[in-house]
Design an enzyme around this catalytic site. Structure first.
Site, PDB file in Angstrom:
ATOM      1  N   ASP A  51       3.762   1.758   2.319  1.00  0.00           N
ATOM      2  CA  ASP A  51       2.694   2.746   2.516  1.00  0.00           C
ATOM      3  C   ASP A  51       3.168   3.846   3.468  1.00  0.00           C
ATOM      4  OD1 ASP A  51       2.660   1.264   4.833  1.00  0.00           O
ATOM      5  OD2 ASP A  51       0.538   0.741   4.748  1.00  0.00           O
ATOM      6  N   SER A  52       4.428   3.746   3.941  1.00  0.00           N
ATOM      7  CA  SER A  52       5.043   4.859   4.662  1.00  0.00           C
ATOM      8  C   SER A  52       5.177   6.071   3.738  1.00  0.00           C
ATOM      9  CB  SER A  52       6.417   4.453   5.212  1.00  0.00           C
ATOM     10  OG  SER A  52       7.197   3.825   4.209  1.00  0.00           O
ATOM     11  N   ASP A  90       3.351  -2.339  -0.853  1.00  0.00           N
ATOM     12  CA  ASP A  90       2.352  -2.495   0.212  1.00  0.00           C
ATOM     13  C   ASP A  90       0.943  -2.404  -0.343  1.00  0.00           C
ATOM     14  OD1 ASP A  90       3.462  -2.995   2.718  1.00  0.00           O
ATOM     15  OD2 ASP A  90       3.991  -0.892   3.039  1.00  0.00           O
ATOM     16  N   LYS A 120       2.933  -6.781  -0.241  1.00  0.00           N
ATOM     17  CA  LYS A 120       3.045  -7.018   1.203  1.00  0.00           C
ATOM     18  C   LYS A 120       1.731  -6.603   1.846  1.00  0.00           C
ATOM     19  CE  LYS A 120       5.762  -4.310   4.090  1.00  0.00           C
ATOM     20  NZ  LYS A 120       4.758  -3.710   4.999  1.00  0.00           N
ATOM     21  N   GLU A 122      -0.370  -6.481   5.909  1.00  0.00           N
ATOM     22  CA  GLU A 122      -0.194  -6.562   7.355  1.00  0.00           C
ATOM     23  C   GLU A 122      -1.215  -7.513   7.970  1.00  0.00           C
ATOM     24  OE1 GLU A 122      -0.347  -2.620   9.074  1.00  0.00           O
ATOM     25  OE2 GLU A 122       1.280  -1.883   7.783  1.00  0.00           O
ATOM     26  N   GLU A 189       8.171  -6.025  12.753  1.00  0.00           N
ATOM     27  CA  GLU A 189       8.457  -4.622  13.097  1.00  0.00           C
ATOM     28  C   GLU A 189       8.358  -4.403  14.599  1.00  0.00           C
ATOM     29  OE1 GLU A 189       6.463  -1.737  10.665  1.00  0.00           O
ATOM     30  OE2 GLU A 189       7.060  -0.062  11.955  1.00  0.00           O
TER      31      GLU A 189
HETATM   32  O1  KIV Z   1       5.643   1.059   4.805  1.00  0.00           O
HETATM   33  C1  KIV Z   1       6.782   0.771   5.210  1.00  0.00           C
HETATM   34  O2  KIV Z   1       7.741   1.519   5.042  1.00  0.00           O
HETATM   35  C2  KIV Z   1       6.960  -0.492   5.919  1.00  0.00           C
HETATM   36  C3  KIV Z   1       8.283  -0.738   6.565  1.00  0.00           C
HETATM   37  C4  KIV Z   1       8.386   0.032   7.816  1.00  0.00           C
HETATM   38  C5  KIV Z   1       8.534  -2.173   6.781  1.00  0.00           C
HETATM   39  O3  KIV Z   1       6.062  -1.282   5.976  1.00  0.00           O
END
Ligand code: KIV
Length: 271
Positions: A51-52, A90, A120, A122, A189
């Site tokens: 989600d980055s 994510d 994934k 959180e 992280e």
């Molecule tokens: O969204 C992302 O890029 C991440 C990484 C920083 C692990 O969750």
């Protein structure tokens, strides 16, 4: 010979074997077809459609605004490119925190509409029920602890997490809970290297670190940071392998000069 070279397709089972053999796992983000193809051909083990994307693709300050449909758009572009890597997507902010039914719905939507291999999410004990419910549908889940950017307004800063004993103990407890819930791997992280190493030693599933030192089972970086497309973000943990911001800027500058000076196109570059 390393599993890295042997396997035709990386699966969660392959990652588990890599941990057992002490072979480090490589993971990078990708959000689009062209970059994913390069990363996959280079031999990366896991591609994270993170989600980055909210930051590096859409220019938002945080990861919070990206939607489920936008994640699916990025993930399906990546899926079309890859031949070997395991693709993890994510679950975006707001798509799983409500309850486990919502989490299952979002995970199924991602898997069905993108063709990715795993999701994934959180959080620790608070997402245990959701992880277990997603797993009932046969969807592999990766956990994420430490600095969890979807909670940035709770933390207030992007500083290193779990430096104090109480938070460190909670993180280790949460890591065990996520393993017991059935996560196939965890991202840790921006936490102290010693704590991450402790987690990697205590847990049987692979631990992938970002800013968590070398004592874990693998490493992940955001692609745009690693190739220097982003140039204002300079955390200590980041190793830049290229300076694409400068390279692309100077290439574009040269193109502008060539167009304005009528150097481009020349006689060989036309019909
Ligand atoms: O969204 C992302 O890029 C991440 C990484 C920083 C692990 O969750």
């Amino acid at each position: 010979m390393s599993i890295h070279k042997e396997v035709k397709r990386v699966t969660t089972h392959v990652l588990q074997e890599m941990k057992l053999r002490g072979e480090k796992i490589s993971m990078l983000t990708a959000y689009d077809y062209t970059m994913a193809k390069i990363v996959d051909h280079a031999g990366i083990d896991i591609i994270l459609v993170g989600d980055s994307a909210s930051n590096v693709m859409a220019g938002h300050e945080t990861t919070l605004p990206i939607t489920l449909d936008q994640m699916i758009y990025h993930a399906s572009s990546v899926v079309r490119a890859i031949e070997r890597s395991l693709i993890v997507v994510d679950l975006p902010f707001g798509s799983y925190q409500g309850n486990s039914k919502e989490a299952l719905y979002s995970a199924i939507k991602i898997m069905k509409e993108s063709g990715a291999h795993a999701v994934k999410l959180e959080g620790g004990r608070e997402v245990k029920e959701s992880i277990e419910r997603i797993l009932t549908a046969g969807i592999p889940v990766m956990g994420h602890l430490g600095l969890t950017p979807q909670s940035i307004y709770k933390f207030g800063t992007y500083n290193v997490r779990a430096k104090e004993e109480e938070e460190a103990k909670r993180l280790i407890d949460d890591a065990h809970i996520l393993e017991e819930s059935g996560c196939f791997a965890l991202v840790l992280e921006k936490i102290p290297a010693k704590l991450a190493e402790q987690a990697a030693k205590e847990l049987t599933i692979p631990i992938i670190g970002i800013g968590a030192g070398g004592g874990v089972d693998g490493q992940v970086l955001v692609f745009h940071d690693m190739v220097g497309l982003t140039h204002e973000f300079n955390p200590r943990f980041l190793r830049r392998y290229l300076n694409l911001y400068d390279d692309i800027k100077s290439a574009v500058g040269q193109y502008i000069i060539d167009v304005k000076s009528k150097d481009f196109p020349n006689a060989n570059e036309q019909y």
